[in-house]
Motif scaffolding. Sequence first.
Motif, PDB file in Angstrom:
ATOM      1  N   THR A  57     -29.076  -3.501  -4.410  1.00  0.00           N
ATOM      2  CA  THR A  57     -29.817  -3.648  -3.152  1.00  0.00           C
ATOM      3  C   THR A  57     -29.574  -2.460  -2.220  1.00  0.00           C
ATOM      4  O   THR A  57     -28.589  -1.725  -2.349  1.00  0.00           O
ATOM      5  CB  THR A  57     -29.423  -4.949  -2.419  1.00  0.00           C
ATOM      6  N   ARG A  58     -30.477  -2.331  -1.269  1.00  0.00           N
ATOM      7  CA  ARG A  58     -30.348  -1.274  -0.270  1.00  0.00           C
ATOM      8  C   ARG A  58     -29.123  -1.504   0.608  1.00  0.00           C
ATOM      9  O   ARG A  58     -28.454  -0.546   1.018  1.00  0.00           O
ATOM     10  CB  ARG A  58     -31.618  -1.224   0.591  1.00  0.00           C
ATOM     11  N   ARG A  78     -26.132  -0.163  -1.166  1.00  0.00           N
ATOM     12  CA  ARG A  78     -26.111   1.300  -1.156  1.00  0.00           C
ATOM     13  C   ARG A  78     -25.680   1.827   0.209  1.00  0.00           C
ATOM     14  O   ARG A  78     -24.963   2.828   0.307  1.00  0.00           O
ATOM     15  CB  ARG A  78     -27.502   1.837  -1.502  1.00  0.00           C
ATOM     16  N   LYS A  79     -26.079   1.138   1.262  1.00  0.00           N
ATOM     17  CA  LYS A  79     -25.674   1.567   2.605  1.00  0.00           C
ATOM     18  C   LYS A  79     -24.168   1.413   2.792  1.00  0.00           C
ATOM     19  O   LYS A  79     -23.500   2.292   3.355  1.00  0.00           O
ATOM     20  CB  LYS A  79     -26.423   0.752   3.666  1.00  0.00           C
TER      21      LYS A  79
END
Length: 336
Positions: free
Chosen positions: A202-203, A206-207
């Motif tokens: 998921t984003r 990654r963040k």
Amino acid sequence: MTTTATPSTTLFDDPVLPMRRRILDSFRGPVGSISATLIVTLLVGLIWVGPSFFSPSNIQIVGVSVAIPLIVGVMASFALLAGVVDLSIGSMVGFGAVIFNQLVAAGLNAWLVALITVVVGVVVGLTNAFVIVRFGAEPLAVTLGMLTLLRGLSQVIVVSAPPSTLIEPLYNVTQGAIAGFPTLLLIGIGVTLVAAGIVSKTRVGRKVQAVGGDDRAAARAGISVSKVRVIALVASSVGAAVGGILYVGQLGSASNVLGTGLEFQIYAALMIGGYSITRGGVGNPIGGLLGLLVIAGITNILNVTFTDPNYLDLITAVILVAAVLVDRLRGGDSFE
């Protein structure tokens, strides 16, 4: 007369080679390394203890012992990935357990008290985050101070022997089993798989990894470093509060020393499983699960064979140092 050259068979034409290479590559990563360590632990248990090492009763014992640290560790790993170490998780487990136990024993509704305990976890996480993020304080110093504060509050609240608080539905979850596997362990594995999916697919994941890997580059990419770290620290503290609730369900009460040293057990398992204390953005919840299983397996072998439990710290330290050395020789993993 012309001859047609017959293509020679080389290693590069071997269809099995790519599969072998993928298998070898998988064992070069941190999850692969700890998987091999877990396999060795299971083999040692089978040889030393015998088939009873894999008996349903023994699996239940190991599963129950590892389930709550697993849930707490998975939530704490988000803070670690974001580049902050939360040393207060052990004392937050104890503080959450004391609050939940005392309020339920006083006659309050268990569900309401559980919500209050989670809110306390949020407040503790926000307090840590405020000092660390707003004032740029060192996370180790801040969370060590919170550890001391929460442990002192637990001592003050529990001024006498804590009352027994047997909550039957919660007890059934913490002590029950499904198909021979502890229910709580299955829940912990489910939480681990969800967390692993968040981190790797998921984003949001990654963040978190980007912030832990290089917060300045993450900020230049438009990621709110402060927001990510606040959420990660709150998640860590809430996970510890939930762990305290589950311990009350498992034990039927809460002492003022519950959770003491738990943070070191969890972080040792996370480091063995591929996380790094010195740099963020490194690690996967699956590795943390395997690390905890290795420590739980070694503990069980020592207990079943009536070996001095003090050897556990020695063995864990050796595995931890070996994991760090392997990580250094491998060049380390970094967020890219």
